[in-house]
Motif scaffolding. Structure first.
Motif, PDB file in Angstrom:
ATOM      1  N   ILE A 145      -5.282   5.642   9.172  1.00  0.00           N
ATOM      2  CA  ILE A 145      -4.408   4.997   8.615  1.00  0.00           C
ATOM      3  C   ILE A 145      -2.951   4.879   9.914  1.00  0.00           C
ATOM      4  CG2 ILE A 145      -2.371   4.826   6.580  1.00  0.00           C
ATOM      5  CD1 ILE A 145      -5.460   4.228   5.441  1.00  0.00           C
ATOM      6  N   ILE A 146      -2.586   3.472  10.234  1.00  0.00           N
ATOM      7  CA  ILE A 146      -1.792   3.348  11.282  1.00  0.00           C
ATOM      8  C   ILE A 146      -0.063   3.953  10.082  1.00  0.00           C
ATOM      9  CG2 ILE A 146      -2.684   3.433  13.146  1.00  0.00           C
ATOM     10  CD1 ILE A 146      -2.467   0.407  12.812  1.00  0.00           C
ATOM     11  N   LYS A 147       0.013   3.081   9.343  1.00  0.00           N
ATOM     12  CA  LYS A 147       1.014   2.935   8.088  1.00  0.00           C
ATOM     13  C   LYS A 147       1.708   4.427   8.462  1.00  0.00           C
ATOM     14  CE  LYS A 147       1.326  -1.163   8.911  1.00  0.00           C
ATOM     15  NZ  LYS A 147       1.074  -2.895   8.186  1.00  0.00           N
ATOM     16  N   PRO A 148       2.490   4.627   7.521  1.00  0.00           N
ATOM     17  CA  PRO A 148       3.523   5.809   6.465  1.00  0.00           C
ATOM     18  C   PRO A 148       2.418   6.307   6.128  1.00  0.00           C
ATOM     19  CG  PRO A 148       5.695   4.815   7.975  1.00  0.00           C
ATOM     20  CD  PRO A 148       3.907   3.326   7.927  1.00  0.00           C
ATOM     21  N   THR A 149       2.132   5.724   4.439  1.00  0.00           N
ATOM     22  CA  THR A 149       1.320   5.356   3.856  1.00  0.00           C
ATOM     23  C   THR A 149       0.312   4.104   3.606  1.00  0.00           C
ATOM     24  OG1 THR A 149       2.696   4.558   2.279  1.00  0.00           O
ATOM     25  CG2 THR A 149       2.462   6.921   2.619  1.00  0.00           C
ATOM     26  N   ALA A 150      -0.858   4.265   3.185  1.00  0.00           N
ATOM     27  CA  ALA A 150      -1.219   2.978   2.344  1.00  0.00           C
ATOM     28  C   ALA A 150      -2.013   3.017   1.220  1.00  0.00           C
ATOM     29  CB  ALA A 150      -2.892   2.326   3.920  1.00  0.00           C
TER      30      ALA A 150
END
Length: 335
Positions: A145-150
């Protein structure tokens, strides 16, 4: 470049493996492993010391946003000294002790002199799974995961949500489409992630060696995120959980705690500071125990997650409150 990174990780593992400070666990044979089965597992200093307000962090599934947003400053401050660390969805742990509905585990991938297998702490046993099928996928490429949360989804069209997971979570890849990635979960079979939320790597060694600017760019995603003692996720970080997780996402494993991070890497003088270097702060005018870490971003500034009353933010590292406690810098990236 990847050789340098593997050398750092290897040296850390050897040092911790043979550390004289490793405690003996009479009730453990260090052979029973499991996987974290919630978005983020919170590890406690002792079993059964939780409050009613902590219930959203103790369930399966967890509700981290409800937990963190419901606490007052005083309630967040109570966590200091009562929490150890956190572990992300799918992380492997070794079970060290059992006491009722709680287990003491060592979190793999979080180096510490406190235990050779990883960072220790107590968590509810129902937040773990044996992950028999999941373990068979560990040699597969993984989606990180590269977003803060997904969100994980039940379907490839992202219509039916499953659970929200954190930045830096890694799950084995089963297949991909143009817009989605099918991954294996610890106990719920195959689920889907949006392609835009992940990067896929064959192994950790295949993660490109970052520049200092790369890790700073990643860190800036979290500006404004409220501090959480022991936090290691996109739902909240403490100071060393922040630096540990940012580096881990770039394929570099550094110690979990600031006091230990300050002992490894390459010492750097102030005049040679570069973006991505870690800055350390200690009691007794910088001469005592290290208690805080930030990441240098250039121009005399650092990005950090300072305390329970604040958020991830940018400060002058020589500003009052920090400058007088500056204790040195370390570099974990080959230049």
């Amino acid at each position: 470049m990847n050789l340098w990174r593997r050398m750092i990780t290897g040296v850390l593992c050897l040092i911790f493996l043979f550390s004289l400070f490793t405690p003996v666990h009479a009730k453990a044979d260090d052979s029973e492993t499991a996987y974290v089965d919630v978005a983020v597992a919170t590890l406690w200093v002792e079993p059964g010391i939780t409050r009613s307000i902590d219930s959203p962090s103790l369930s399966n599934p967890v509700d981290l946003w409800t937990w963190t947003k419901s606490m007052s400053y005083e309630e967040k401050l109570w966590l200091v000294g009562n929490l150890e660390t956190q572990a992300l969805y799918g992380t492997k742990v070794t079970i060290l002790e059992k006491q009722g509905d709680w287990v003491k585990v060592a979190v793999h991938g979080q180096p510490t002199p406190r235990h050779s297998l990883g960072y220790p702490g107590w968590m509810p046993i129902h937040q773990l799974t044996k992950g028999t099928a999941f373990s068979q996928f560990q040699s597969k490429p993984f989606a990180q995961i590269i977003k803060p949360t997904a969100w994980l989804y039940h379907d490839p069209n992202s219509r039916k949500r499953f659970i929200e997971i954190s930045f830096a979570t890694r799950l084995p890849v089963i297949s991909t489409t143009k817009h989605a990635v099918k991954v294996m979960t610890p106990s719920d079979g195959a689920k889907w992630l949006k392609r835009e939320d992940v990067q896929i790597f064959r192994t950790e060694a295949d993660i490109p060696t970052p520049t200092g600017e790369d890790v700073v760019r990643t860190a800036k995603q979290f500006l404004g995120l409220p501090y959480l003692w022991a936090g290691t996720s996109g739902f909240g970080f403490d100071c060393s959980g922040f630096t540990h997780t940012i580096y881990k996402a770039h394929g570099i494993t550094i110690p979990r705690d600031s006091s230990v991070q300050a002992q490894f890497g390459l010492p750097v003088s102030e005049k040679d500071l570069q973006p991505g270097d870690l800055l350390f702060f200690a009691y007794d005018q910088g001469k005592g125990r290290v208690h805080h870490v930030g990441m240098y971003i250039g121009n005399g500034k650092m990005i950090h997650s300072p305390n329970s009353s604040s958020t991830v933010r940018i400060d002058d590292y020589r500003a009052p409150g920090y400058g007088e406690e500056f204790a040195g810098a370390r570099r974990y990236i080959q230049r």
